[in-house]
Design a protein around this motif. Structure first.
Motif, mmCIF file in Angstrom:
data_model
loop_
_atom_site.group_PDB
_atom_site.id
_atom_site.type_symbol
_atom_site.label_atom_id
_atom_site.label_comp_id
_atom_site.label_asym_id
_atom_site.label_seq_id
_atom_site.Cartn_x
_atom_site.Cartn_y
_atom_site.Cartn_z
ATOM 1 N N VAL A 39 0.709 -1.073 -0.141
ATOM 2 C CA VAL A 39 -0.047 -0.019 -0.029
ATOM 3 C C VAL A 39 0.731 1.184 0.192
ATOM 4 N N GLY A 40 0.334 2.117 -0.448
ATOM 5 C CA GLY A 40 1.050 3.645 -0.582
ATOM 6 C C GLY A 40 0.389 4.554 -1.638
ATOM 7 N N GLU A 41 0.961 5.809 -1.541
ATOM 8 C CA GLU A 41 0.420 6.789 -2.567
ATOM 9 C C GLU A 41 0.824 6.287 -4.040
ATOM 10 N N SER A 42 0.326 7.288 -4.876
ATOM 11 C CA SER A 42 0.852 7.101 -6.400
ATOM 12 C C SER A 42 2.333 7.305 -6.373
ATOM 13 N N GLY A 43 2.915 6.572 -7.170
ATOM 14 C CA GLY A 43 4.394 7.356 -7.219
ATOM 15 C C GLY A 43 5.285 6.345 -5.927
ATOM 16 N N ALA A 44 4.689 5.663 -5.106
ATOM 17 C CA ALA A 44 5.404 5.016 -4.080
ATOM 18 C C ALA A 44 6.326 3.860 -4.452
ATOM 19 N N GLY A 45 6.165 3.377 -5.727
ATOM 20 C CA GLY A 45 6.944 2.225 -6.408
ATOM 21 C C GLY A 45 6.353 0.782 -6.370
ATOM 22 N N LYS A 46 4.669 1.055 -5.788
ATOM 23 C CA LYS A 46 4.022 -0.399 -5.688
ATOM 24 C C LYS A 46 4.012 -1.206 -6.891
ATOM 25 N N SER A 47 3.608 -0.497 -8.020
ATOM 26 C CA SER A 47 3.617 -1.208 -9.388
ATOM 27 C C SER A 47 4.821 -1.600 -10.053
#
Length: 344
Positions: A39-47
């Motif tokens: 989990v995290g905001e957009s741009g956190a590196g999740k995808s």
């Protein structure tokens, strides 16, 4: 032994005149049948992390360092030909936009049979039987009728069910679901969450759910990684992390949820914006937005701004925060002083 092990994984994008680090030193383990949230905001590196796990990074993105092991087998050094034997068969991905995933000029049946026949030699009759079985497993109404339809003739929820069925076709061990409930209405989201939970139980499937939606993460997963600016800032059992967040960023994400407040009460969004990969601040990347840094003394503030914090145990989780580390140190000192006091 864990089914999937990720150790100190870093992903970079090499551009003319600059190298951007999208994922920095991420480590975790995934057991068979376990559901893990990221989990995290957009741009956190999740995808980017999700894509790297199945080697779908497009140039100039590449795995710069670290290890990915599936049942002890090292994957990062495999050739693309060998990756094709892993991708789909052992690890599959459900992408964020199901309509973009499906080919608009092929029917559902054509695409699903193509997926099967790329990995296995099957007769058309057997391939059709397997496809219908999976469409039935994911709860798609009238599966025989849906086989002849094109993606534009399906709703968003139906497209997502088709994509999940395609991911399950080869009976993989791990499925990575990137924002599986995005752009779906609340009722369809609830149905999809219930479907994923049921599939994990019936197929003994390991699931990695990438999402910015903490409600989805709470319903689906047993453990969670909270990412910020490419790093894991908190990890632990989902229930503990959400009910007792240790990192200021995790606390801010939970405080920003509308359901945390009575009707018409003002919301508390996380102040500021996440940093871009090329302009990340030194030290703790969250420090420009952190409410605790303002209240910190000069020594602690300098640590926040200068030294990247390491993950340390805290209340059943792991957290990367100098503020929490200082609180733990103070508690240990106080506990030792109380323990050392002479008895009357």
């Amino acid at each position: 032994m864990a089914l999937l092990e990720v150790e100190d994984l870093s992903v970079r994008f090499t551009l003319p005149g600059a190298t951007l680090e999208a994922v920095a030193g991420v480590s975790f383990r995934l057991g068979r049948g376990e559901c893990l949230g990221i989990v995290g905001e957009s741009g956190a590196g999740k995808s980017v992390l999700g894509f790297s796990l199945v080697n779908l990074l497009a140039p100039p993105g590449h795995i710069a360092s670290g290890r990915i092991r599936l049942e002890g087998r090292e994957l990062t050094a495999l050739s693309e030909r060998r990756w094709r034997g892993i991708r789909g068969r052992r690890m599959a991905m459900v992408f964020q936009d199901p309509r973009a995933t499906l080919n608009p000029v092929l029917t559902v049946g054509q695409q699903m049979r193509e997926t099967l026949r790329a990995h296995r030699r099957l007769s058309r009759r057997l391939a059709r039987k397997m496809v219908l079985h999976q469409l039935h497993q994911v709860g798609l109404d009238e599966p025989e009728r849906q086989l002849e339809r094109y993606p534009h003739q399906l709703s968003g929820g139906q497209c997502q069910r088709v994509v999940i069925a395609m991911a399950l076709l080869l009976d993989p061990d791990v499925i990575i679901a990137d924002e599986p409930t995005t752009a779906l209405d609340v009722t369809t989201q609830a149905e999809l969450v219930a479907l994923l939970i049921a599939l994990c139980r019936t197929h003994d499937l390991s699931l990695i759910v990438i999402s910015h939606d903490l409600a989805v993460i709470q319903q689906l997963t047993q453990r969670v990684l909270v990412m910020y600016a490419g790093r894991v800032v908190e990890s632990g059992p989902t229930r503990e992390v959400i009910n007792d967040p240790q990192h200021p960023y995790t606390q801010a994400l939970i405080d920003a949820l509308p359901q945390m407040y009575p009707p018409r009460a003002p919301l508390r969004p996380v102040p500021g914006s996440p940093p871009a990969p090329g302009v990340r601040p030194t030290g703790c990347a969250f420090h420009p937005r952190c409410r605790y840094r303002v209240a910190a003394d000069d020594d602690l503030r300098r640590r926040c701004e200068g030294d990247p914090p390491a993950l340390i145990p805290s209340s059943g989780s792991e957290v990367a925060c100098h503020w929490v580390a200082q609180l733990i140190d103070h508690e240990m000192i106080h506990s030792a002083q109380v323990h050392d006091e002479p008895l009357d």
